[in-house]
Motif scaffolding. Structure first.
Motif, PDB file in Angstrom:
ATOM      1  N   GLY A 329     -34.447 -26.554  -3.817  1.00 56.85           N
ATOM      2  CA  GLY A 329     -33.590 -25.572  -4.456  1.00 56.85           C
ATOM      3  C   GLY A 329     -32.886 -26.174  -5.654  1.00 56.85           C
ATOM      4  N   ALA A 335     -36.031 -22.372  -8.158  1.00 56.97           N
ATOM      5  CA  ALA A 335     -36.593 -23.337  -7.221  1.00 56.97           C
ATOM      6  C   ALA A 335     -37.725 -24.068  -7.926  1.00 56.97           C
ATOM      7  N   HIS A 353     -34.102 -15.416  -8.248  1.00 54.91           N
ATOM      8  CA  HIS A 353     -32.737 -15.337  -7.749  1.00 54.91           C
ATOM      9  C   HIS A 353     -31.758 -15.219  -8.911  1.00 54.91           C
ATOM     10  N   VAL A 357     -29.870 -21.534  -5.637  1.00 55.83           N
ATOM     11  CA  VAL A 357     -30.857 -21.574  -4.560  1.00 55.83           C
ATOM     12  C   VAL A 357     -30.523 -22.766  -3.674  1.00 55.83           C
ATOM     13  N   CYS A 359     -31.386 -23.425   0.224  1.00 47.81           N
ATOM     14  CA  CYS A 359     -32.392 -23.991   1.129  1.00 47.81           C
ATOM     15  C   CYS A 359     -33.754 -23.375   0.846  1.00 47.81           C
ATOM     16  N   ILE A 360     -34.782 -24.091   1.250  1.00 50.28           N
ATOM     17  CA  ILE A 360     -36.157 -23.671   1.003  1.00 50.28           C
ATOM     18  C   ILE A 360     -37.010 -24.126   2.179  1.00 50.28           C
ATOM     19  N   THR A 372     -37.179 -18.880   0.036  1.00 52.01           N
ATOM     20  CA  THR A 372     -36.011 -19.451  -0.642  1.00 52.01           C
ATOM     21  C   THR A 372     -34.794 -18.593  -0.335  1.00 52.01           C
ATOM     22  N   CYS A 373     -33.660 -19.254  -0.094  1.00 53.26           N
ATOM     23  CA  CYS A 373     -32.387 -18.583   0.165  1.00 53.26           C
ATOM     24  C   CYS A 373     -31.418 -18.936  -0.947  1.00 53.26           C
ATOM     25  N   SER A 374     -30.549 -17.992  -1.262  1.00 57.10           N
ATOM     26  CA  SER A 374     -29.652 -18.164  -2.393  1.00 57.10           C
ATOM     27  C   SER A 374     -28.265 -17.668  -2.046  1.00 57.10           C
ATOM     28  N   HIS A 379     -32.761 -13.557   0.610  1.00 61.64           N
ATOM     29  CA  HIS A 379     -33.826 -14.547   0.770  1.00 61.64           C
ATOM     30  C   HIS A 379     -35.151 -13.894   0.397  1.00 61.64           C
TER      31      HIS A 379
END
Length: 654
Positions: A329, A335, A353, A357, A359-360, A372-374, A379
């Protein structure tokens, strides 16, 4: 090498297909793959309608690798089947697992169970086999927020946790301590700042510092644990066969890997070990992912991956199942993906996003699938799109895509430099000609060709940095001079008040009929022109610089004529010049001595040798302040004549 040729060579048994870069370039985010995270906790005292997701992990259970576990800031855990499309704008219904934020999730190897690490100082074990998530174990031992948790490699019973209090605890879920789980081994102050600096610490004093917070753990094998902290710049390797709980002193690691960069942001956010258990990837706060050889535990990294931005400890990294690609991230809303065999800048950047960012996660089976989470509380699931554009690939359907990153862009982003656009000189000369320096007839003079690039470069790079040549050309244009690198154009106007009254000098203009060249217009520089300035047309044809003045012979310089007059060249050799300097020094010294010292009569020193011809002049004798001896005898003779008597012998004797 093309993809078709690689496939043919693999069928012939000559070479296996190694990478799949072409697939990563086709990663796309469709409208149906954007989800709004987990539903918030309405009963929380600090209610947040859109809590961000802090961690996501794919399951390791055979046949269920597409199951994704997510946890958010409110302490909720949710499971999502990524193989089935859901409603995009409907958040997931999670289970309230903790009363505080969940910072990490780790799956039990080969089991549908997972451990959560929370800010409520606890770690909990959950069973996710059925439709509901049920709690199995509760592990309480840390005094601050638990930041990370990891299971031992291919072990279903032992896992480790690291917290903000600087302690690392090894837990065994099979142990039963009267229904009160206790850690089997505790490494207290594992990354203590005091112990790192060699300072003594009081016994029983718990130092809660952000710098010693454990941010990453990874098992190299069954007895080796690797840890990193938030601010000490060290990666430590521990032998968990030692009972660190029994030791009262500061724990000593088996190996220590020191930070090799030059930044003050030397903390690490996460640790990863490749499937071969030989390379350790450490995501550092200086915007670099370092790769270390943990077979030798050398402090010199074997590779460095840069191009992303790591501003917080929530930015994590992950590896592809085969270990060929590294994903991370970034704090710049993107990412990044690197090839592990090509250190340096990233190969792919994911756009989609609107916030950082964090976690991935990378799915281990099937086609390439990345989550990917932001901080935008969404996500995204990235899938491989078709090679050619179809009807489904409209702007409304595609919300994000992967773009290739060139090497010079990654280097400029890492160094923080601004790229200056380069423009062809030939193209500028043909397309643009300034109107200010044209003759009445409409034909541009010689100065317009020189000034063409100057005006064009100002329009194209007004917002970027200028190089040295552009700045010199700008100064040249201000003074209306043809030649830019002349040093006199850089002088200030206060020092040269008559500079603007001068005309432009043309050093290479043709001179005919014995007339004075371009420097002849400087009548104020000299009263009589030098002989070197009067040239014929035959001489100018052989040498274009023959009409230039010789400042060495003339003893003048055009930029100093208003300040100092012409200097005449002195034909004096160095020996005579030295002799004159010494004579002047002696004369000055004698004058100073006469003016400062009192008058003293000095008797001249007698010469040891005399010349053969004596001087006829009388010898000068310095007058003494005392009475002369001759005067004394004269006075005594007069007294004797007055007082002369034959019988008085005493007076004569006196």
């Amino acid at each position: 090498m093309s993809v078709v040729r690689s496939l043919l060579r693999r069928q012939e048994g000559l070479k296996s297909f190694g990478d799949y870069d072409f697939a990563l370039y086709r990663l796309k985010c469709y409208r149906d793959d954007i989800y709004c995270g987990i539903s918030p906790n309405t009963n929380a005292p600090d209610y947040n309608p859109e809590p961000p997701i802090f961690v996501c992990r794919f399951s390791s259970v055979p046949g269920q690798e597409h199951i994704l576990a997510l946890a958010n800031e409110d302490g909720k855990v949710a499971l999502q089947n990524t193989a089935v499309n859901r409603q995009m704008h409907c958040p997931l219904k999670g289970t309230q697992a903790h009363c505080n934020a969940i910072f990490d999730i780790t799956w039990m190897p080969g089991e549908s169970k997972l451990v959560t690490a929370s800010g409520d100082h606890t770690a909990r074990l959950w069973d996710v086999t059925g439709s509901a998530i049920t709690e199995i174990g509760h592990f309480h031992g840390h005094t601050r927020s638990v930041k990370t948790a990891v299971f031992r490699y291919e072990d279903k019973a032992v896992f480790a946790t690291g917290a903000r209090d600087g302690a690392i605890m090894i837990w065994d879920i099979r142990a039963n301590h009267n229904n009160q789980p206790k850690p089997d081994n505790t490494i207290a102050n594992a990354h203590s700042v005091r112990s790192a600096r060699g300072l003594k610490q009081r016994r029983g004093l718990t130092q809660s510092s952000r710098a010693q917070s454990i941010t990453g753990l990874a098992f190299q094998d069954d007895f080796t644990l690797v840890s990193c902290a938030a601010g000490d710049g060290l990666i430590k390797v521990w032998d968990i066969r030692k009972n660190y709980t029994a030791y009262k002193r500061e724990p000593v690691a088996k190996h220590t890997i020191s930070y090799c960069g030059g930044s003050t942001r030397n903390g690490f956010t996460s640790l990863l070990i490749c499937p071969a258990r030989l390379i350790l990837y450490a995501n550092c706060m200086d915007n670099i992912v370092y790769a270390y050889n943990i077979a030798s535990y050398s402090s010199i990294p074997v590779a460095e991956f840069y191009g992303h931005k790591n501003s917080t400890f929530y930015v994590k990294t992950c590896l592809s199942p085969d270990g060929r690609y590294l994903a991370s991230g970034s704090s710049d809303e993107h990412a990044y993906i690197w090839r592990t065999d090509r250190p340096g800048g990233p190969m792919v950047k994911l756009y989609g996003h609107t916030e950082e960012v964090t976690c991935i996660a990378w799915c281990s089976v099937g086609d390439v699938k990345i989550v990917t989470c932001s901080d935008d509380s969404c996500h995204i699931i990235w899938r491989i799109g078709p090679e050619y554009k179809t009807d489904d690939d409209s702007e409304d359907q595609i919300q994000g895509a992967a773009k290739a990153v060139w090497m010079h862009d990654a280097v400029a982003q890492q160094l923080g430099l601004e790229t200056t656009p380069t423009v062809s000189h030939r193209r500028i000369y043909q397309e643009h000609t300034p109107d200010t320096d044209t003759t009445p007839g409409g034909t541009p003079n010689t100065s317009s060709s020189v000034m063409a690039f100057n005006s064009k470069s100002d329009n194209t790079s007004s917002s970027s940095k200028r190089n040295y040549s552009q700045m010199m050309l700008d100064d040249c244009r201000k003074v209306k001079s043809v030649l830019s690198p002349i040093k006199e154009n850089q002088e200030q106007k206060t020092k040269r008040p008559t500079l603007e009254n001068r005309g432009a000098r043309r050093l290479f203009s043709a001179v005919t009929d014995g007339k004075v060249g371009s420097f002849g217009s400087y009548e104020s520089d000299s009263q009589t022109p030098s002989s070197s300035r009067v040239l014929t047309s035959e001489q100018t044809s052989y040498s274009p610089t023959s009409n230039l003045p010789n400042f060495v012979i003339d003893g003048t310089a055009p930029h100093l004529l208003e300040i100092s007059p012409r200097k005449s060249k002195e034909n004096i050799d160095w020996l005579t010049k030295m002799r004159m300097e010494r004579y002047e020094q002696k004369s000055v010294r004698s004058i100073v001595e006469k003016s400062t010292s009192p008058k003293v009569h000095v008797t001249p020193v007698r010469r040891m040798t005399r010349s053969r011809s004596r001087s006829s002049e009388p010898r000068k004798i310095a007058k003494s302040p005392s009475v002369s001896l001759l005067n004394f005898f004269r006075i005594s003779e007069k007294d004797n004549e007055k007082n002369l008597c034959p019988g008085n012998t005493s007076a004569i004797s006196s």
